[in-house]
Motif scaffolding. Structure first.
Motif, PDB file in Angstrom:
ATOM      1  N   ALA A   8      52.817   8.907  54.782  1.00 61.82           N
ATOM      2  CA  ALA A   8      53.012  10.317  54.456  1.00 61.82           C
ATOM      3  C   ALA A   8      51.639  10.979  54.509  1.00 61.82           C
ATOM      4  O   ALA A   8      50.692  10.503  53.885  1.00 61.82           O
ATOM      5  N   VAL A   9      51.548  12.055  55.278  1.00 62.80           N
ATOM      6  CA  VAL A   9      50.273  12.731  55.484  1.00 62.80           C
ATOM      7  C   VAL A   9      50.391  14.173  55.016  1.00 62.80           C
ATOM      8  O   VAL A   9      51.192  14.949  55.558  1.00 62.80           O
ATOM      9  N   ASN A  10      49.599  14.518  54.015  1.00 62.68           N
ATOM     10  CA  ASN A  10      49.497  15.883  53.526  1.00 62.68           C
ATOM     11  C   ASN A  10      48.019  16.244  53.664  1.00 62.68           C
ATOM     12  O   ASN A  10      47.183  15.754  52.909  1.00 62.68           O
ATOM     13  N   PHE A  11      47.691  17.060  54.662  1.00 64.11           N
ATOM     14  CA  PHE A  11      46.296  17.292  55.032  1.00 64.11           C
ATOM     15  C   PHE A  11      46.069  18.790  55.180  1.00 64.11           C
ATOM     16  O   PHE A  11      46.658  19.432  56.036  1.00 64.11           O
ATOM     17  N   SER A  12      45.215  19.341  54.329  1.00 63.06           N
ATOM     18  CA  SER A  12      44.831  20.751  54.407  1.00 63.06           C
ATOM     19  C   SER A  12      43.311  20.815  54.389  1.00 63.06           C
ATOM     20  O   SER A  12      42.671  20.085  53.629  1.00 63.06           O
ATOM     21  N   TYR A  13      42.746  21.697  55.208  1.00 62.04           N
ATOM     22  CA  TYR A  13      41.297  21.802  55.239  1.00 62.04           C
ATOM     23  C   TYR A  13      40.847  23.139  55.828  1.00 62.04           C
ATOM     24  O   TYR A  13      41.607  23.820  56.514  1.00 62.04           O
ATOM     25  N   ARG A  14      39.607  23.462  55.544  1.00 61.80           N
ATOM     26  CA  ARG A  14      38.919  24.573  56.193  1.00 61.80           C
ATOM     27  C   ARG A  14      37.486  24.139  56.391  1.00 61.80           C
ATOM     28  O   ARG A  14      36.780  23.843  55.425  1.00 61.80           O
ATOM     29  N   LYS A  15      37.078  24.059  57.645  1.00 61.61           N
ATOM     30  CA  LYS A  15      35.698  23.694  57.936  1.00 61.61           C
ATOM     31  C   LYS A  15      34.796  24.885  57.663  1.00 61.61           C
ATOM     32  O   LYS A  15      35.232  26.039  57.703  1.00 61.61           O
ATOM     33  N   LYS A  16      33.546  24.582  57.392  1.00 61.29           N
ATOM     34  CA  LYS A  16      32.574  25.655  57.174  1.00 61.29           C
ATOM     35  C   LYS A  16      32.499  26.509  58.437  1.00 61.29           C
ATOM     36  O   LYS A  16      32.447  25.991  59.555  1.00 61.29           O
ATOM     37  N   GLY A  17      32.539  27.809  58.252  1.00 66.10           N
ATOM     38  CA  GLY A  17      32.465  28.739  59.377  1.00 66.10           C
ATOM     39  C   GLY A  17      33.797  29.089  60.004  1.00 66.10           C
ATOM     40  O   GLY A  17      33.873  29.998  60.825  1.00 66.10           O
ATOM     41  N   GLN A  18      34.858  28.382  59.662  1.00 67.96           N
ATOM     42  CA  GLN A  18      36.178  28.708  60.204  1.00 67.96           C
ATOM     43  C   GLN A  18      36.792  29.833  59.387  1.00 67.96           C
ATOM     44  O   GLN A  18      36.689  29.836  58.157  1.00 67.96           O
ATOM     45  N   PRO A  19      37.473  30.765  60.054  1.00 70.14           N
ATOM     46  CA  PRO A  19      38.033  31.907  59.331  1.00 70.14           C
ATOM     47  C   PRO A  19      39.271  31.583  58.497  1.00 70.14           C
ATOM     48  O   PRO A  19      39.543  32.267  57.516  1.00 70.14           O
ATOM     49  N   VAL A  20      40.020  30.549  58.871  1.00 71.72           N
ATOM     50  CA  VAL A  20      41.252  30.226  58.150  1.00 71.72           C
ATOM     51  C   VAL A  20      41.374  28.719  57.932  1.00 71.72           C
ATOM     52  O   VAL A  20      40.773  27.928  58.632  1.00 71.72           O
ATOM     53  N   ALA A  21      42.194  28.374  56.964  1.00 78.88           N
ATOM     54  CA  ALA A  21      42.487  26.968  56.682  1.00 78.88           C
ATOM     55  C   ALA A  21      43.650  26.508  57.551  1.00 78.88           C
ATOM     56  O   ALA A  21      44.456  27.321  58.008  1.00 78.88           O
ATOM     57  N   ARG A  22      43.737  25.212  57.761  1.00 74.52           N
ATOM     58  CA  ARG A  22      44.848  24.612  58.498  1.00 74.52           C
ATOM     59  C   ARG A  22      45.492  23.568  57.600  1.00 74.52           C
ATOM     60  O   ARG A  22      44.829  22.959  56.767  1.00 74.52           O
TER      61      ARG A  22
END
Length: 167
Positions: A111-125
């Protein structure tokens, strides 16, 4: 017709490795991976919000209690799963318990629950899915044929309220 996810998992594996090795490149993240393989459970959980990082890594055997493990051990177990040759994704209904008969404990699933926002990116995925891993496409096709195709994702990209690819 079932769709397979080897390409998707290859990209997810690279992202997971990057997060594990260089978390400073991410502004925020909330990752929980639960791998069931060989009768055991491995959990890799980490999150960063407002500059604070909290992590928990543990394992449990089929007959034992939860036992804290190192980050490296948890990462290694998940990475080995991501290194398999082919993957099928469960539908939200099957992953939510209605398809428990579809999950064969002889095949690892994660089961994969993965949320992130890299530095400099405008939105999270974010993404939320359950994958079953196989040695190769032939193994995956045989398994899907015998277990019933309605439990597996049949169209990509896959988006439902309870299970979705990157959004």
């Amino acid at each position: 017709m079932i769709v397979f996810y080897a390409d998707y998992i290859a990209n997810l594996r690279a992202l997971f490795s990057e997060l594990d090795r260089h978390p400073e490149q991410f502004q925020t993240f909330n990752v929980r991976l639960e791998l069931v393989a060989g009768g055991g459970l491995f959990v890799y959980e980490t999150k960063r919000r407002k500059g604070q990082t909290d992590s928990l890594y543990y394992a449990r055997s089929a007959t034992g209690a939860n036992q804290q493990i190192s980050q490296a051990s948890a990462f290694s177990a998940i990475d080995r799963f991501f290194a398999l040759g082919e993957f099928a994704a469960l539908t939200a209904e099957a992953a939510g318990g209605q398809g428990a008969d579809v999950i064969d404990t002889l095949f690892p699933h994660c089961a994969v629950n993965f949320s992130y926002r890299k530095k400099g990116q405008p939105v999270a995925r974010s993404m939320l899915m359950v994958f079953v891993g196989f040695n190769d496409t032939a193994d995956a096709e045989r398994y899907v044929e015998t277990s019933g195709s309605s439990a597996f994702v049949s169209e990509r990209p896959h988006y439902t309220e309870r299970s979705y690819e990157w959004k």
